[in-house]
Design a protein around this motif. Structure first.
Motif, PDB file in Angstrom:
ATOM      1  N   ARG A 152       0.828  -1.209   0.000  1.00 15.80           N
ATOM      2  CA  ARG A 152       0.000   0.000   0.000  1.00 15.80           C
ATOM      3  C   ARG A 152       0.863   1.261   0.000  1.00 15.80           C
ATOM      4  N   GLN A 153       1.917   1.263   0.819  1.00 22.50           N
ATOM      5  CA  GLN A 153       2.771   2.442   0.914  1.00 22.50           C
ATOM      6  C   GLN A 153       3.559   2.689  -0.366  1.00 22.50           C
ATOM      7  N   TRP A 154       4.006   1.623  -1.027  1.00 23.41           N
ATOM      8  CA  TRP A 154       4.665   1.803  -2.323  1.00 23.41           C
ATOM      9  C   TRP A 154       3.663   2.328  -3.349  1.00 23.41           C
ATOM     10  N   LEU A 155       2.461   1.750  -3.394  1.00 24.64           N
ATOM     11  CA  LEU A 155       1.445   2.147  -4.371  1.00 24.64           C
ATOM     12  C   LEU A 155       1.026   3.595  -4.206  1.00 24.64           C
ATOM     13  N   THR A 156       0.920   4.053  -2.965  1.00 22.84           N
ATOM     14  CA  THR A 156       0.472   5.420  -2.705  1.00 22.84           C
ATOM     15  C   THR A 156       1.632   6.407  -2.595  1.00 22.84           C
ATOM     16  N   MET A 157       2.840   5.935  -2.879  1.00 25.84           N
ATOM     17  CA  MET A 157       4.039   6.789  -2.854  1.00 25.84           C
ATOM     18  C   MET A 157       4.226   7.464  -1.500  1.00 25.84           C
ATOM     19  N   THR A 158       3.944   6.692  -0.460  1.00 20.92           N
ATOM     20  CA  THR A 158       4.194   7.171   0.902  1.00 20.92           C
ATOM     21  C   THR A 158       5.246   6.282   1.564  1.00 20.92           C
TER      22      THR A 158
END
Length: 277
Positions: A152-158
């Protein structure tokens, strides 16, 4: 499409895709229903429906198209290879530089992020990715805090990495240039491991990142035979045309292809916004 115009279009469409990912990620348990297709608005499948610009609009737009196609690399807008205009879901104008045409493959740049995001979403639905809140497989060593960053964090660039792309002051401090065309051009994964350390707590700071999608592409390909099935899976490719399927299947020839290397015709690139949604 010209180099600068294509880059701006790629960024805009990629950001649309990321907004859609963000709205999905807001609730891991519930899917947010998409709005219905507006009545009378064409949906591109094998090709675009065609239409015409109003004469008064064409009188303004056509000279602009002609100027763009005639531009040279040294000019303010660089070399434009294709101009395609879609209005209300219909193709109303297209023009191509000499040597290029409707079927010429253009580099997708960041519009490939939309296809990568669709692949991840379908992998989740098929159970190939069990939990997007679990750490995503990456080349980082065990014990490296970056190895704990989730899908999720990679996908949302966070992801929180110390990575500079938007806002770079020059080529030397622009990680995407150094990663893809500088020292990292032979192995972007090694570049990320060695040159992009952790900076923020994951999930707290948004930062536009091509590196994130290179890693997502690497993780998808790590699914092995399941990735081959995913690329050919009918429910995914129904949203993509024949050119898309061929391009996605050709991804297996590259070690990492999550961000910028999806070759498609200009008219097909304009479908990325739809596939992202």
């Amino acid at each position: 499409m010209g180099h600068h115009v294509l880059k701006r279009a790629a960024l805009r469409i990629s950001l649309v895709g990321l907004v859609m990912i963000g709205s999905f990620c807001a609730s891991a348990q519930e899917l947010v229903p998409l709005p219905p297709q507006p009545e009378g608005l064409a949906w591109p499948t094998q090709g675009w429906e065609t239409g015409e610009m109003a004469p008064d609009v064409a009188a303004i737009v056509q000279p602009m198209i002609d100027t763009a196609i005639a531009g040279e690399k040294a000019g303010p807008m660089g070399e434009t290879r294709a101009v395609v205009i879609i209005h209300h879901g219909k193709l109303v104008a297209e023009a191509y530089r000499d040597g290029f045409g409707p079927d010429t493959k253009q580099v997708s740049w960041s519009m490939a992020k939309s296809v990568t995001s669709a692949l991840v979403g379908r992998a989740v639905r098929l159970g190939l990715i069990k939990d997007i809140d679990a750490p995503m497989p990456t080349p980082f060593d065990a014990g490296d805090k970056r190895a704990e960053i989730t899908w999720r964090q990679w996908l949302t660039m966070t992801d929180g990495l110390d990575y500079t792309e938007i806002g770079a002051t020059g080529m030397a401090d622009n990680d995407v240039i150094q990663m893809m065309y500088g020292p990292g051009r032979f192995d972007v994964l090694d570049y990320i491991k060695d040159q992009v350390p952790a900076l923020h707590e994951p999930g707290t700071v948004w930062n536009y990142s091509t590196a994130a999608f290179h890693l997502i592409g690497h993780a998808l390909q790590g699914l092995g035979p399941d990735y081959d099935k995913l690329r050919d899976e009918q429910r995914l490719v129904v949203a993509l045309n024949d050119g898309d399927r061929e391009a996605v299947r050709n991804c297996e020839r590259l070690r990492v292809l999550g961000d910028a290397n999806l070759p498609e015709a200009c008219k097909d690139l304009l479908k990325r916004q739809g596939s992202a949604q």
